[in-house]
Design a protein around this motif. Structure first.
Motif, PDB file in Angstrom:
ATOM      1  N   CYS A 135      -4.400  -0.120   0.135  1.00  0.00           N
ATOM      2  CA  CYS A 135      -4.948  -1.089   0.723  1.00  0.00           C
ATOM      3  C   CYS A 135      -6.338  -0.699   0.998  1.00  0.00           C
ATOM      4  O   CYS A 135      -6.566   0.611   0.748  1.00  0.00           O
ATOM      5  N   LYS A 154       0.105   4.195   1.018  1.00  0.00           N
ATOM      6  CA  LYS A 154      -0.106   4.890   2.296  1.00  0.00           C
ATOM      7  C   LYS A 154       0.656   4.317   3.469  1.00  0.00           C
ATOM      8  O   LYS A 154       1.612   4.649   4.174  1.00  0.00           O
ATOM      9  N   CYS A 155       0.141   3.288   3.822  1.00  0.00           N
ATOM     10  CA  CYS A 155       0.568   2.386   5.147  1.00  0.00           C
ATOM     11  C   CYS A 155       1.699   1.456   4.966  1.00  0.00           C
ATOM     12  O   CYS A 155       2.224   0.817   5.912  1.00  0.00           O
ATOM     13  N   CYS A 208       0.934  -1.314   0.077  1.00  0.00           N
ATOM     14  CA  CYS A 208       0.060  -0.114   0.056  1.00  0.00           C
ATOM     15  C   CYS A 208       0.870   1.230   0.022  1.00  0.00           C
ATOM     16  O   CYS A 208       2.094   1.468   0.669  1.00  0.00           O
ATOM     17  N   CYS A 244      -7.010   2.478   3.513  1.00  0.00           N
ATOM     18  CA  CYS A 244      -6.306   3.650   3.093  1.00  0.00           C
ATOM     19  C   CYS A 244      -7.303   4.079   2.113  1.00  0.00           C
ATOM     20  O   CYS A 244      -7.305   5.314   1.941  1.00  0.00           O
TER      21      CYS A 244
HETATM   22 ZN   LIG Z   1      -2.854   1.145   3.477  1.00  0.00          ZN
END
Ligand SMILES: [Zn+2]
Ligand SMILES: [Zn+2]
Length: 127
Positions: free
Chosen positions: A102, A82-83, A80, A105
């Motif tokens: 994901c 972001k995370c 992902c 997110c």
């Molecule tokens: Zn994520």
């Protein structure tokens, strides 16, 4: 004398025996659905795929439904954006828009996406 013997034993013994025992099994694990699958390659430019280049680091496995060595690979998943969690390509785990998100997110960052994408996202339910 012994020099020659050594060189010969290196050449004849090593290459074939190594292959079977040294297969490095690595596993891909989806942080959301728990999919646990062997993968063969992680990165953007797999040496065995000539037809296309990947846009992001992706976990790949050779397509089990096709004869081997045709360069057809299945994408298992990616991280992902972001995370950084590892998620599979299942639509209820990840969402692709200029990168893999994901699904958690993706939902949290809905505002960033254009309306068409929001509509798609709204149809995806988180289990
Ligand atoms: Zn994520
Ligand atoms: Zn998954």
């Amino acid at each position: 004398m012994s020099y020659f013997i050594n060189e010969e034993s290196i050449k004849t013994e090593k290459p074939e025996k190594k292959r079977e025992n040294e297969v490095d099994i690595k596993y891909f694990h989806c942080a959301l659905c728990g999919l646990h699958e062997k993968f063969e390659y992680f990165g953007v430019d797999p040496p065995f795929v000539k037809k296309y280049k990947l846009l992001e680091d992706t976990y790949l496995v050779e397509d089990p439904f096709l004869p081997p060595k045709q360069g057809e690979m299945l994408q298992l998943g990616a991280h992902c954006t972001k995370c950084k969690k590892c998620v599979c390509k299942d639509p209820s785990c990840s969402f692709y828009y200029e990168g893999t998100y994901c699904i958690i997110c993706a939902k949290e960052n809905m505002k960033m996406f254009p309306d068409v994408v929001k509509d798609k996202l709204n149809k995806i339910m988180i289990n």
